[in-house]
Write an enzyme that holds these catalytic residues in place. Structure first.
Site, PDB file in Angstrom:
ATOM      1  N   LEU A   1      43.972 -32.702 -49.028  1.00  0.00           N
ATOM      2  CA  LEU A   1      42.562 -33.416 -48.865  1.00  0.00           C
ATOM      3  C   LEU A   1      41.931 -32.589 -47.999  1.00  0.00           C
ATOM      4  CD1 LEU A   1      41.270 -36.250 -48.952  1.00  0.00           C
ATOM      5  CD2 LEU A   1      41.778 -36.692 -46.694  1.00  0.00           C
ATOM      6  N   ASP A   2      40.509 -31.880 -49.001  1.00  0.00           N
ATOM      7  CA  ASP A   2      39.897 -30.948 -48.474  1.00  0.00           C
ATOM      8  C   ASP A   2      39.177 -31.124 -47.236  1.00  0.00           C
ATOM      9  OD1 ASP A   2      39.887 -29.878 -51.137  1.00  0.00           O
ATOM     10  OD2 ASP A   2      38.090 -30.568 -51.942  1.00  0.00           O
TER      11      ASP A   2
END
Length: 304
Positions: free
Chosen positions: A48-49
């Site tokens: 997840l960025d």
């Protein structure tokens, strides 16, 4: 100076539903959570960025054997778009490349969104971890180099408008693996004629898992060890979408030792296998029409 205390690691088996904060990489979140549980082995189920917050399922011990199963799962996001501003990365971390006046109505939005549902093509962004000749695209992007990227097929199952005010548009998106929400934001902005970029992103669902059972790192740190361990879900939390069979006696023993067991009629694909209500592994139909072990687990009694 106090001597440095050596960390003692232990066997921990289970799944943690973590609510990752903005500004932290998925790996940093994993390592911090792993230390809180003193887990000897850990992994996540897909990055997840740092810009994004929300659901990041973490696997410890035997659960890591099933982490790859969630890589293919559908995801649900809540996204915030700023209309009228386009960036080179498609999100708020990039450089502004164009601005435009926003003359968009709610009816314009509801007319445009259906164009992006179903099976669509996306061109991966240069600011991504995809590799070209062994080098991540984001490294090339930082040097001002842009290379051609082939479009990729993704599926947008649903887009829901959560709110629209001025130049801010909020959406809920349920999509397949491999979907870039910032590319979707930019494409929607282009379709609206004003451009757009992603300013906030929160993941709320991964497969059958949701934020409803998630916990933050801050909350975990404030818990004592006994309370913290309660937040750890069993290994089979990742497998609830699979059909289940129960085996006993000789059949259970054979399966544990890598041998096939009878496959109940009507079942196909991956199947979770239990003995006395305890997960012993996952099997797949194979030769002779029987169920063959694919992955086996060994769990401590207090962690099953």
């Amino acid at each position: 100076m106090q001597p440095k205390v050596k960390k003692t690691w232990k066997q921990v088996d289970g799944v943690l539903l973590l609510d990752k904060p903005v500004g932290m990489t998925s790996n940093d979140a994993l390592q911090k959570a792993r230390r809180l549980f003193s887990a000897a082995k850990g992994g996540h189920t897909g990055t997840l960025d740092p810009l994004a917050s929300g659901l990041l399922p973490l696997c410890f011990g035997e659960a890591t054997k099933f982490s790859a199963d969630l890589l293919d799962a559908d995801k649900t996001y809540e996204a915030e778009l700023k209309l009228g501003v386009t960036t080179d990365s498609g999100d708020a971390e990039g450089q502004v490349t164009a601005t435009a006046a926003v003359h968009v109505s709610e009816s314009d939005i509801f007319n445009v969104l259906p164009r992006f549902t179903g099976d669509i093509q996306q061109v991966p962004p240069m600011h991504s971890a995809l590799k070209r000749d062994g080098r991540p695209l984001y490294e090339l992007a930082r040097q001002g180099i842009e290379v051609e990227r082939a479009p990729r097929a993704v599926t947008i199952h649903a887009i829901e408008c959560l709110g629209f005010a001025g130049d801010v548009l909020r959406l809920r998106v349920k999509c397949s693996k491999g979907t870039y929400i910032r590319v979707l934001a930019a494409d929607i902005g282009a379709a609206l004629g004003c451009g757009a970029h992603l300013t906030a992103l929160r993941r709320t669902e991964v497969g059958d898992l949701s934020l409803a059972g998630a916990v933050t790192l801050v909350e975990l740190e404030a818990m004592d060890e006994a309370v913290r361990s309660v937040r750890l879900q069993p290994v089979d939390a990742l497998l609830q979408s699979l059909p289940r069979i129960d085996v006993a006696g000789d059949a259970a023993q054979r399966f544990r030792h890598g041998n096939p067991v009878d496959l109940p009629a009507g079942l196909a694909g991956k199947i979770r296998v239990y003995e006395n209500d305890r997960l012993i592994g996952v099997g797949e139909p194979g030769r002779e029409g029987r169920l063959w072990p694919k992955r086996l687990v060994q769990l401590a009694d207090n962690l099953i």
